[in-house]
Design an enzyme around this catalytic site. Sequence first.
Site, short mmCIF file in Angstrom:
data_model
loop_
_atom_site.label_atom_id
_atom_site.label_comp_id
_atom_site.label_asym_id
_atom_site.label_seq_id
_atom_site.Cartn_x
_atom_site.Cartn_y
_atom_site.Cartn_z
N SER A 27 0.83 -1.21 0.00
CA SER A 27 0.00 0.00 0.00
C SER A 27 0.86 1.25 0.00
O SER A 27 1.74 1.40 0.83
CB SER A 27 -0.86 0.06 1.26
OG SER A 27 -1.88 -0.87 1.21
N HIS A 57 -3.69 0.24 -4.79
CA HIS A 57 -2.95 -0.82 -5.49
C HIS A 57 -3.33 -0.76 -6.98
O HIS A 57 -4.51 -0.70 -7.31
CB HIS A 57 -3.33 -2.20 -4.96
CG HIS A 57 -2.79 -2.50 -3.60
ND1 HIS A 57 -1.61 -3.17 -3.40
CD2 HIS A 57 -3.27 -2.21 -2.38
CE1 HIS A 57 -1.39 -3.27 -2.10
NE2 HIS A 57 -2.38 -2.71 -1.46
N HIS A 79 -4.42 -10.28 -1.87
CA HIS A 79 -4.63 -10.53 -0.45
C HIS A 79 -5.56 -11.72 -0.25
O HIS A 79 -6.50 -11.93 -1.01
CB HIS A 79 -5.23 -9.30 0.23
CG HIS A 79 -4.31 -8.13 0.28
ND1 HIS A 79 -4.34 -7.13 -0.66
CD2 HIS A 79 -3.33 -7.82 1.16
CE1 HIS A 79 -3.41 -6.22 -0.35
NE2 HIS A 79 -2.78 -6.62 0.74
N TYR A 81 -7.57 -11.82 2.22
CA TYR A 81 -8.87 -11.28 2.67
C TYR A 81 -9.77 -10.84 1.52
O TYR A 81 -10.94 -10.58 1.71
CB TYR A 81 -8.69 -10.11 3.66
CG TYR A 81 -8.00 -8.88 3.13
CD1 TYR A 81 -8.61 -8.03 2.21
CD2 TYR A 81 -6.72 -8.54 3.57
CE1 TYR A 81 -7.97 -6.90 1.74
CE2 TYR A 81 -6.08 -7.42 3.12
CZ TYR A 81 -6.72 -6.60 2.19
OH TYR A 81 -6.07 -5.49 1.73
N GLU A 82 -9.21 -10.77 0.29
CA GLU A 82 -10.04 -10.44 -0.86
C GLU A 82 -10.80 -11.66 -1.36
O GLU A 82 -11.58 -11.57 -2.30
CB GLU A 82 -9.18 -9.89 -1.99
CG GLU A 82 -8.65 -8.51 -1.69
CD GLU A 82 -7.65 -8.04 -2.74
OE1 GLU A 82 -8.06 -7.31 -3.65
OE2 GLU A 82 -6.47 -8.44 -2.66
N ALA A 109 2.49 -2.47 4.36
CA ALA A 109 2.13 -1.49 5.37
C ALA A 109 1.73 -2.29 6.60
O ALA A 109 1.11 -3.35 6.47
CB ALA A 109 0.97 -0.64 4.89
N MET A 207 -1.53 -7.81 7.04
CA MET A 207 -2.47 -8.78 6.46
C MET A 207 -1.93 -9.42 5.18
O MET A 207 -2.70 -9.85 4.33
CB MET A 207 -3.80 -8.09 6.17
CG MET A 207 -4.43 -7.42 7.36
SD MET A 207 -5.87 -6.45 6.89
CE MET A 207 -6.19 -5.56 8.42
N SER A 208 -0.61 -9.46 5.06
CA SER A 208 -0.05 -9.97 3.79
C SER A 208 1.33 -10.57 4.03
O SER A 208 1.67 -10.93 5.16
CB SER A 208 0.06 -8.83 2.79
OG SER A 208 1.03 -7.90 3.21
N ASN A 231 0.79 3.04 11.21
CA ASN A 231 -0.08 3.40 12.34
C ASN A 231 0.30 2.58 13.56
O ASN A 231 0.99 1.57 13.45
CB ASN A 231 -1.55 3.11 11.97
CG ASN A 231 -1.75 1.65 11.59
OD1 ASN A 231 -1.49 1.26 10.45
ND2 ASN A 231 -2.19 0.85 12.53
N HIS A 243 -8.35 3.47 6.64
CA HIS A 243 -7.47 3.07 5.53
C HIS A 243 -6.80 4.31 4.92
O HIS A 243 -5.68 4.26 4.45
CB HIS A 243 -8.26 2.28 4.49
CG HIS A 243 -7.41 1.64 3.44
ND1 HIS A 243 -6.41 0.72 3.75
CD2 HIS A 243 -7.35 1.78 2.09
CE1 HIS A 243 -5.80 0.34 2.63
NE2 HIS A 243 -6.37 0.97 1.61
N1 HPA Z 1 -3.18 -4.07 11.47
C1 HPA Z 1 -3.17 -4.95 10.45
N2 HPA Z 1 -2.79 -4.61 9.22
C2 HPA Z 1 -2.38 -3.36 9.01
C3 HPA Z 1 -2.36 -2.39 10.03
C4 HPA Z 1 -2.79 -2.78 11.33
O1 HPA Z 1 -2.80 -1.99 12.28
N3 HPA Z 1 -1.90 -1.24 9.47
C5 HPA Z 1 -1.64 -1.50 8.17
N4 HPA Z 1 -1.93 -2.78 7.88
#
Ligand code: HPA
Length: 268
Positions: A27, A57, A79, A81-82, A109, A207-208, A231, A243
């Site tokens: 990302s 993306h 991903h 999750y997609e 990210a 998540m990847s 973050n 996001h």
């Molecule tokens: N958690 C999970 N995946 C993420 C986060 C998070 O805080 N930030 C960016 N991708």
Amino acid sequence: MSIKESIDFLNLKTNNFKPEIGIILGSGLGCFCDDLGGISVKYSLIPGFGESNVEGHKGELLFCEVMGKKAVIMQGRFHYYEGNSMQTSTYPIKVFKQLGIKTLFITNAAGSTKTELSPGDIMLISDHINFMGSNPLIGKNDSSLGERFPDMSECYNLNLQNLAFDCAQELNIPLKKGIYLATTGPSYETAAEVRAFRLLGADVIGMSSVPEAIVANYLKINTIGFSLVTNYATGVSSKKLTHAEVLEVGKTAGNNICALIKRMIEKI
Ligand code: HPA
């Protein structure tokens, strides 16, 4: 779908371009490709490739030269999750191997589980925790590709890790190091989960990347991973996650990751 079909298609599109380096851009790291030129191929056209629809993306492979070396760059990833299977999410890595890739740069990210790692920091992934509840190597093993039970003791290549620190120092880019824990997402973690993951040893959560790193390791591709801390994970600070925030931080600190990877490629 056979890998050969994907390779034949790509050879046709790229006039038999043979990259030695693969890069997966997470990302907000699309800026890596600015000014590179090259040939782009949309994922949706490539036989065997899945769907990538996340904001930020691009959904393309870029075949180009980076610092004089031939590379293939994934602008966006598949991903889990997609709704992509683990196998589909990691299919491009198998294609990369077949194209001749020797080195893979994975970027993502991620959210930090601790105050010592702040938004805007870059973390070299020294190891990972697979908390996705699955594994991309489940299923019949093709022993021409790799072993049934691949060793994971150096999933992230140590020489590349050392090179990353050398290059970061040269470029005056602050580089941290830590453990990446992958969840399936797409919901962010609860505060209780973040506390649990921190206890397990996770420095960042995303998540990847973990499925990709497992398959790259299985295929004996030298792999390195960088997390862009966008973050604090839930509960580490009192702010809620969006996001948009993840994308914004990615833009600013992303330039440093791009410079670092380019310098490393120069030296490989
Ligand atoms: N958690 C999970 N995946 C993420 C986060 C998070 O805080 N930030 C960016 N991708």
